[in-house]
Motif scaffolding. Structure first.
Motif, short mmCIF file in Angstrom:
data_model
loop_
_atom_site.label_atom_id
_atom_site.label_comp_id
_atom_site.label_asym_id
_atom_site.label_seq_id
_atom_site.Cartn_x
_atom_site.Cartn_y
_atom_site.Cartn_z
N UNK A 138 10.15 -2.02 -16.19
CA UNK A 138 9.42 -1.05 -15.37
C UNK A 138 9.78 -1.24 -13.90
N UNK A 139 10.07 -0.16 -13.17
CA UNK A 139 10.32 -0.30 -11.72
C UNK A 139 9.14 -0.95 -11.02
N UNK A 140 9.45 -1.87 -10.11
CA UNK A 140 8.39 -2.66 -9.48
C UNK A 140 7.39 -1.81 -8.71
N UNK A 141 7.84 -0.68 -8.17
CA UNK A 141 6.93 0.17 -7.40
C UNK A 141 5.83 0.78 -8.27
N UNK A 142 6.10 0.89 -9.58
CA UNK A 142 5.09 1.47 -10.48
C UNK A 142 3.85 0.60 -10.54
N UNK A 143 4.01 -0.72 -10.37
CA UNK A 143 2.86 -1.62 -10.43
C UNK A 143 1.89 -1.39 -9.28
N UNK A 144 2.34 -0.74 -8.23
CA UNK A 144 1.46 -0.48 -7.11
C UNK A 144 0.42 0.59 -7.44
N UNK A 145 0.76 1.51 -8.34
CA UNK A 145 -0.13 2.63 -8.64
C UNK A 145 -1.46 2.19 -9.24
N UNK A 146 -1.46 1.45 -10.37
CA UNK A 146 -2.77 1.02 -10.91
C UNK A 146 -3.50 0.08 -9.97
N UNK A 147 -2.76 -0.72 -9.20
CA UNK A 147 -3.41 -1.63 -8.25
C UNK A 147 -4.20 -0.86 -7.21
N UNK A 148 -3.60 0.19 -6.68
CA UNK A 148 -4.29 1.00 -5.66
C UNK A 148 -5.44 1.77 -6.28
N UNK A 149 -5.22 2.32 -7.48
CA UNK A 149 -6.25 3.11 -8.13
C UNK A 149 -7.50 2.28 -8.44
N UNK A 150 -7.29 1.03 -8.85
CA UNK A 150 -8.42 0.21 -9.28
C UNK A 150 -9.05 -0.59 -8.14
N UNK A 151 -8.24 -0.97 -7.14
CA UNK A 151 -8.75 -1.89 -6.11
C UNK A 151 -8.56 -1.39 -4.68
N UNK A 152 -8.00 -0.21 -4.49
CA UNK A 152 -7.81 0.30 -3.15
C UNK A 152 -6.63 -0.35 -2.46
N UNK A 153 -6.77 -0.59 -1.16
CA UNK A 153 -5.69 -1.18 -0.37
C UNK A 153 -6.10 -2.57 0.13
N UNK A 154 -5.11 -3.43 0.36
CA UNK A 154 -5.39 -4.74 0.94
C UNK A 154 -4.91 -5.90 0.09
N UNK A 155 -5.63 -7.01 0.23
CA UNK A 155 -5.21 -8.25 -0.43
C UNK A 155 -5.33 -8.18 -1.94
N UNK A 156 -6.45 -7.66 -2.42
CA UNK A 156 -6.73 -7.70 -3.86
C UNK A 156 -5.71 -6.90 -4.67
N UNK A 157 -5.41 -5.65 -4.31
CA UNK A 157 -4.36 -4.95 -5.08
C UNK A 157 -3.00 -5.62 -4.97
N UNK A 158 -2.73 -6.27 -3.84
CA UNK A 158 -1.47 -7.01 -3.70
C UNK A 158 -1.41 -8.14 -4.71
N UNK A 159 -2.51 -8.88 -4.86
CA UNK A 159 -2.56 -9.96 -5.84
C UNK A 159 -2.42 -9.41 -7.25
N UNK A 160 -3.11 -8.31 -7.54
CA UNK A 160 -3.07 -7.70 -8.88
C UNK A 160 -1.65 -7.26 -9.22
N UNK A 161 -1.00 -6.52 -8.32
CA UNK A 161 0.35 -6.03 -8.57
C UNK A 161 1.34 -7.18 -8.69
N UNK A 162 1.21 -8.17 -7.82
CA UNK A 162 2.12 -9.31 -7.84
C UNK A 162 1.99 -10.11 -9.13
N UNK A 163 0.75 -10.33 -9.56
CA UNK A 163 0.53 -11.08 -10.79
C UNK A 163 1.08 -10.34 -12.00
N UNK A 164 0.82 -9.05 -12.08
CA UNK A 164 1.29 -8.24 -13.21
C UNK A 164 2.82 -8.26 -13.29
#
Length: 283
Positions: A138-164
């Protein structure tokens, strides 16, 4: 005749959007709890890293490089860490390092048990392997979509996308390490009446530890790569400097920030590889 028929087209985007909206409406409290939990851990790690004096970090890294490799490696790694400070990126490096540490810790909590289950159960392996294949292609940018949808912007979606993004290598290498344990060693453990728990904790995991450490190394490198991309959804750190430089066309500043990321990745890679090599020598 040459165009794909309109009647055969089917969009999966609608059902996916509906599912995400259902999650937000029905499990909003759950995601809020995850957000608070991750923020608590992140703040604790960031405060801890900021408390440690910069010179102590440099000395500790020099000692680690010297003990794991040689005097030259110790000097090289400490020089790279010093260069990050010389570039004015020290505080940003600590922020980036905090995200990487959390992502690797979460990957360990999720990846180790799943890799063990895959080694123990063919059914689990058949289910998880295609998912891992999809995650790694999966293209790495795709992981940003669910992160933003579920957690908004900032540290938490960054951790979620990075971990996934960083999780699959650890699962695969944990599975590989457990699966490749010497059969004679397993038979010897069974002949002495070891329980499945004793077999796992005292025989299989120690034998597979070097392979698992390689998985930790790969996961860390994947996390470093994703942290830069996560700057697009509000993550700060060195990756944000790269993004700002691209927007402003500041080539020198962007190259300097990119070099800081390269240095940090090399430091983490060499230290983890050194530990993995030491574990192989002790087997």
């Amino acid at each position: 005749m040459f165009s794909f028929p309109e009647g055969l087209r089917f969009q999966i985007s609608g059902p996916i959007d509906d599912f995400v909206n259902w999650l937000l409406v029905n499990l909003g409290g759950f995601f809020d709890a995850i957000t608070r939990f991750i923020l608590t851990i992140f703040n604790a790690i960031e405060v801890t890293l900021n408390i440690i004096p910069w010179w102590l970090m440099v000395i500790a890294l020099f000692y680690a490089g010297y003990k794991l490799y040689s005097l030259k490696m110790g000097i090289a790694l400490s020089a790279m860490l010093l260069s990050i400070g010389f570039f004015g990126l020290w505080d940003m490096m600590l922020y980036t390092l905090a995200i990487v540490i959390i992502s690797v810790l979460v990957s360990l909590v999720l990846g180790l048990p799943l890799g063990i289950f895959m080694a123990k159960s063919d059914r689990t392996k058949r289910i998880v392997m295609p998912i891992l294949d999809a995650m790694q292609t999966m293209p790495s940018f795709v992981y940003l979509l669910p992160a933003v949808m579920l957690f908004g912007f900032g540290k938490v979606p960054a951790v979620f996308a990075t971990t996934t993004y960083a999780l699959p290598p650890l699962i695969r290498l944990t599975y590989l390490g457990i699966s490749n344990v010497d059969k004679e060693v397993i038979e010897a453990g069974l002949s002495f009446g070891s329980t499945p728990k004793q077999m796992l904790m005292k025989i299989e995991l120690p034998q597979a530890l070097s392979t698992i450490m390689t998985g930790v190394n790969q996961t860390t490198m994947m996390a470093m790569a994703m942290v830069v991309i996560s700057s697009m959804i509000g993550a700060e750190g060195i990756g944000e400097q790269v993004l700002i430089s691209i927007r402003r066309l500041e080539v020198g500043q962007g190259f300097q920030a990119g070099l800081g990321i390269v240095f940090l990745a090399i430091i983490l890679d060499r230290v983890l590889q050194g530990f993995a090599n030491r574990l192989k020598e002790t087997e």
